[in-house]
Design a protein around this motif. Structure first.
Motif, PDB file in Angstrom:
ATOM      1  N   ASN A   1       1.124  -1.243   0.365  1.00  0.00           N
ATOM      2  CA  ASN A   1       0.278   0.200   0.105  1.00  0.00           C
ATOM      3  C   ASN A   1       1.002   1.689   0.095  1.00  0.00           C
ATOM      4  O   ASN A   1       0.144   2.307  -0.956  1.00  0.00           O
ATOM      5  CB  ASN A   1      -0.884  -0.101   1.126  1.00  0.00           C
ATOM      6  CG  ASN A   1      -0.106  -0.007   2.096  1.00  0.00           C
ATOM      7  OD1 ASN A   1       0.846  -0.640   2.454  1.00  0.00           O
ATOM      8  ND2 ASN A   1      -1.110   0.053   4.092  1.00  0.00           N
TER       9      ASN A   1
ATOM     10  N   PHE B   1       0.820   4.362  -2.144  1.00  0.00           N
ATOM     11  CA  PHE B   1       0.411   5.393  -1.998  1.00  0.00           C
ATOM     12  C   PHE B   1       1.313   6.378  -2.261  1.00  0.00           C
ATOM     13  O   PHE B   1       1.071   8.066  -2.374  1.00  0.00           O
ATOM     14  CB  PHE B   1       0.288   5.264  -0.739  1.00  0.00           C
ATOM     15  CG  PHE B   1      -0.789   7.051   0.395  1.00  0.00           C
ATOM     16  CD1 PHE B   1      -1.871   7.216  -0.150  1.00  0.00           C
ATOM     17  CD2 PHE B   1       0.609   7.124   1.330  1.00  0.00           C
ATOM     18  CE1 PHE B   1      -2.408   8.000   1.251  1.00  0.00           C
ATOM     19  CE2 PHE B   1      -0.004   8.794   1.818  1.00  0.00           C
ATOM     20  CZ  PHE B   1      -1.756   8.910   1.866  1.00  0.00           C
TER      21      PHE B   1
ATOM     22  N   PRO C   1      -2.067   5.564   3.332  1.00  0.00           N
ATOM     23  CA  PRO C   1      -3.283   4.629   2.853  1.00  0.00           C
ATOM     24  C   PRO C   1      -3.666   4.059   3.611  1.00  0.00           C
ATOM     25  O   PRO C   1      -3.184   3.486   5.150  1.00  0.00           O
ATOM     26  CB  PRO C   1      -1.943   4.003   1.905  1.00  0.00           C
ATOM     27  CG  PRO C   1      -0.641   4.357   3.426  1.00  0.00           C
ATOM     28  CD  PRO C   1      -0.459   4.830   3.800  1.00  0.00           C
ATOM     29  N   PRO C   2      -5.002   3.672   3.906  1.00  0.00           N
ATOM     30  CA  PRO C   2      -5.942   3.835   2.643  1.00  0.00           C
ATOM     31  C   PRO C   2      -6.316   5.679   1.706  1.00  0.00           C
ATOM     32  O   PRO C   2      -6.993   6.093   0.903  1.00  0.00           O
ATOM     33  CB  PRO C   2      -6.971   3.343   1.711  1.00  0.00           C
ATOM     34  CG  PRO C   2      -7.358   3.080   3.364  1.00  0.00           C
ATOM     35  CD  PRO C   2      -6.176   3.106   4.382  1.00  0.00           C
TER      36      PRO C   2
ATOM     37  N   GLN D   1      -5.196  -5.283  -0.315  1.00  0.00           N
ATOM     38  CA  GLN D   1      -6.224  -3.504  -0.366  1.00  0.00           C
ATOM     39  C   GLN D   1      -7.330  -3.535  -1.359  1.00  0.00           C
ATOM     40  O   GLN D   1      -8.512  -2.848  -0.743  1.00  0.00           O
ATOM     41  CB  GLN D   1      -5.784  -2.476  -0.421  1.00  0.00           C
ATOM     42  CG  GLN D   1      -6.284  -1.399  -0.465  1.00  0.00           C
ATOM     43  CD  GLN D   1      -6.135  -0.779   1.186  1.00  0.00           C
ATOM     44  OE1 GLN D   1      -5.751  -1.324   2.190  1.00  0.00           O
ATOM     45  NE2 GLN D   1      -7.976  -0.460   1.562  1.00  0.00           N
ATOM     46  N   ASP D   2      -6.518  -4.508  -2.592  1.00  0.00           N
ATOM     47  CA  ASP D   2      -7.161  -4.173  -4.344  1.00  0.00           C
ATOM     48  C   ASP D   2      -8.591  -5.367  -3.772  1.00  0.00           C
ATOM     49  O   ASP D   2      -9.717  -4.678  -4.379  1.00  0.00           O
ATOM     50  CB  ASP D   2      -6.608  -4.356  -5.434  1.00  0.00           C
ATOM     51  CG  ASP D   2      -5.542  -3.093  -5.281  1.00  0.00           C
ATOM     52  OD1 ASP D   2      -5.403  -2.371  -4.676  1.00  0.00           O
ATOM     53  OD2 ASP D   2      -4.558  -3.381  -6.050  1.00  0.00           O
TER      54      ASP D   2
ATOM     55  N   GLY E   1      -5.242   6.263   8.851  1.00  0.00           N
ATOM     56  CA  GLY E   1      -5.174   5.883   7.275  1.00  0.00           C
ATOM     57  C   GLY E   1      -6.443   5.582   7.191  1.00  0.00           C
ATOM     58  O   GLY E   1      -7.492   6.011   6.184  1.00  0.00           O
TER      59      GLY E   1
ATOM     60  N   GLN F   1      -0.347  -4.864  -1.129  1.00  0.00           N
ATOM     61  CA  GLN F   1      -1.833  -3.609  -2.840  1.00  0.00           C
ATOM     62  C   GLN F   1      -2.769  -5.014  -2.505  1.00  0.00           C
ATOM     63  O   GLN F   1      -4.070  -4.187  -2.646  1.00  0.00           O
ATOM     64  CB  GLN F   1      -1.249  -2.913  -3.081  1.00  0.00           C
ATOM     65  CG  GLN F   1      -2.094  -1.657  -4.226  1.00  0.00           C
ATOM     66  CD  GLN F   1      -2.463  -0.828  -2.825  1.00  0.00           C
ATOM     67  OE1 GLN F   1      -2.186  -0.511  -2.162  1.00  0.00           O
ATOM     68  NE2 GLN F   1      -3.605  -0.560  -3.337  1.00  0.00           N
TER      69      GLN F   1
END
Ligand code: BG6
Length: 479
Positions: A37, A41, A185-186, A132-133, A178, A129
């Motif tokens: 992330n 970022f 991030p995010p 996160q995605d 965050g 990441q």
């Protein structure tokens, strides 16, 4: 209490220093590492100081032998570092990247060869990441399974040699920045989500600790909490209440859950009435109770002073000093609960962080009284501008003064009866400050790295390096 004589530090006291993967390693896309992330970022314009990123950082990935050599020369008893999750699992789960495991194996072996006890932080903010995605990372309960799987992989790979483990680094900070201030991030501002994310992170923390018991039965594990003990601005009862509110909502909210698996009552009721308390599913509280840590990791930098904040028209989020220009930070607060106020009794750094060694003693005692757990001071240190002179010396007397006063305060706490396992100064080498680039330095070792231009990354010992070496040699007697 004023003591005539102070107790000595325990013989096996872990004098140490700390770091985190993203801030030192570099090699961001090398040897199979996945994107985190933070890798993403930092590429968004305006997020970090002068657009700095950890692509190279201080290149510890390629220079770890030189760095461990310096640690050995200093006589460090312990070194706290973190593992980059996306080096081990490029997608956060699924296939393991052997080269990632190799790197940390080599680092751990190198430390042990030099008689330095490794303290391994499992998570210091760099989330793959891909997670996160896929499901929003900490926003989904799915993280619990993937985090536990990642932890077990580390336990199996390193548990034979690593006996001290930190689960989550500063859950309260990475979630706040965050999901409340959007500075990390995010980059989200959503109070309800903030508390939900925290609930998931606490569950993941507990599941990881529960699994630890069968995989590393002779090891010790705990989270590192960013503790800023609350002071009341005056003896007015409304200010004392404001400080109580802050202590409960900003500290007990996490440490109670870690230790007992329960949320503090007044804070819970407040959040529930506002409609932002986390959703708790059946079995959650049982799991939280099964994740009791062996120690409380404490990252201590400063105390915070509070006063009453009116419900209507009160102060809310204020500017945070990331410029290094003294006096540019603003007060923050929650209307109806508390607001921060400058403590005129304390000096501050150029980043407006209060310098308060006694606050550390106070904090250690509060944790001991409330939780009855041993404490690992997993971070404490001074971020300042440092200047390398032409002859290569770096005269950081201000850092020596800072650390010395905090070590004295720890010794006073030890004399009071607090069980302190070790003290990890932040940081060993200079490193990338998440939002402040390389101008805000913490290390005992200066690294010739800057925000702009190419630099040779050479390591130079600061005056504090020699001073801390002497402290360690005398086991803290020689202050
Ligand atoms: C702690 C973090 O909050 O503070 C570290 O665990 C961080 O990763 C340190 O670097 C100092 O913060 P800053 O903003 O001064 O770099």
């Amino acid at each position: 209490m004023l003591h005539e004589n102070l107790k000595s530090f325990p013989k096996d006291f872990l004098w140490g220093a700390a770091s985190a993967a993203y801030q030192i390693e570099g090699a961001w896309n090398i040897d199979g590492k996945g994107i985190s992330n933070w890798d993403k970022f930092v590429r968004i314009p305006g997020k970090t100081f002068k657009g700095t990123n950890g692509d190279i950082a201080v290149d510890h990935y390629h220079r770890y032998k030189e760095d461990v050599q310096l640690m050995a020369e200093m006589g460090l008893k312990t070194y706290r570092f973190s593992v980059a999750w996306s080096r081990i699992f490029p997608n956060g789960k699924g296939e393991i990247n052997q080269k990632g495991l190799d790197f940390y194996n080599d680092l751990i072996n190198e430390l042990i060869e030099h008689h330095i006890e490794p303290i391994l932080t499992i998570y210091h903010w760099d989330l793959p990441q891909a997670l996160q995605d896929e499901y929003g990372g900490w926003e989904s309960r799915q993280i619990i399974k993937d985090f536990t799987n990642y932890c077990i992989t580390l336990y199996k790979a390193f548990g034979d040699r690593v006996k001290y483990w930190v689960s989550l680094n500063e859950q309260n900070v990475f979630t706040r920045l965050g999901y409340q201030t959007a500075m990390h991030p995010p980059g989200v501002k959503d109070d309800k989500l903030f508390y939900q994310v925290n609930h998931h992170a606490s569950l993941a923390n507990a599941a990881a600790i529960k699994a630890f018991r069968s995989h590393v039965p002779d090891g010790k594990i705990g989270p590192s909490f960013a503790y800023s003990p609350a002071y009341a601005a005056t003896s007015k009862p409304e200010d004392v209440l404001a400080a109580e509110n802050a202590e409960e909502l900003a500290s007990h909210w996490w440490m109670d859950v870690y230790t007992w698996g329960t949320y503090p009552q007044a804070a819970w009721n407040y959040l529930e009435r506002k409609g932002i308390a986390p959703e708790v599913e059946e079995g959650d509280l049982e799991l939280l109770k099964e994740g009791k840590p062996d120690f409380m990791g404490v990252n201590y930098y400063q105390t915070t002073t509070f006063e009453k904040n009116p419900l209507h028209g009160g102060t809310s989020e204020g500017h945070f000093n990331t410029s290094g220009e003294k006096g540019t930070s603003e007060d923050t607060g929650i209307p109806g609960l508390y607001k921060t106020v400058r403590n005129e009794n304390l000096n501050r750094t150029n980043w407006d962080w209060n310098i308060d060694p006694q606050g550390l003693r106070i904090g250690l005692r509060r944790i001991t009284n409330r939780y009855k757990l041993p404490i690992l001071i997993s971070e404490n240190g001074l971020g300042e501008y440092d200047k390398a002179e032409e002859d290569g010396s770096i005269n950081d007397d201000y850092r020596i003064e800072y650390i010395e006063s905090h070590v004295k305060s720890i010794q006073e706490a030890v004399t009071d009866g607090v069980e302190v396992i070790g003290y990890c100064v932040w940081s060993f080498t200079d490193l990338l400050s998440w939002l402040n680039g390389y101008k805000k330095r913490y290390g005992f070792v200066y690294v010739n790295q800057h925000e702009e231009g190419e630099h040779d990354l050479r390591r130079m010992k600061k005056k504090s390096f020699y001073w801390y070496k002497a402290v360690i040699e005398s086991n803290g007697e020689n202050l």
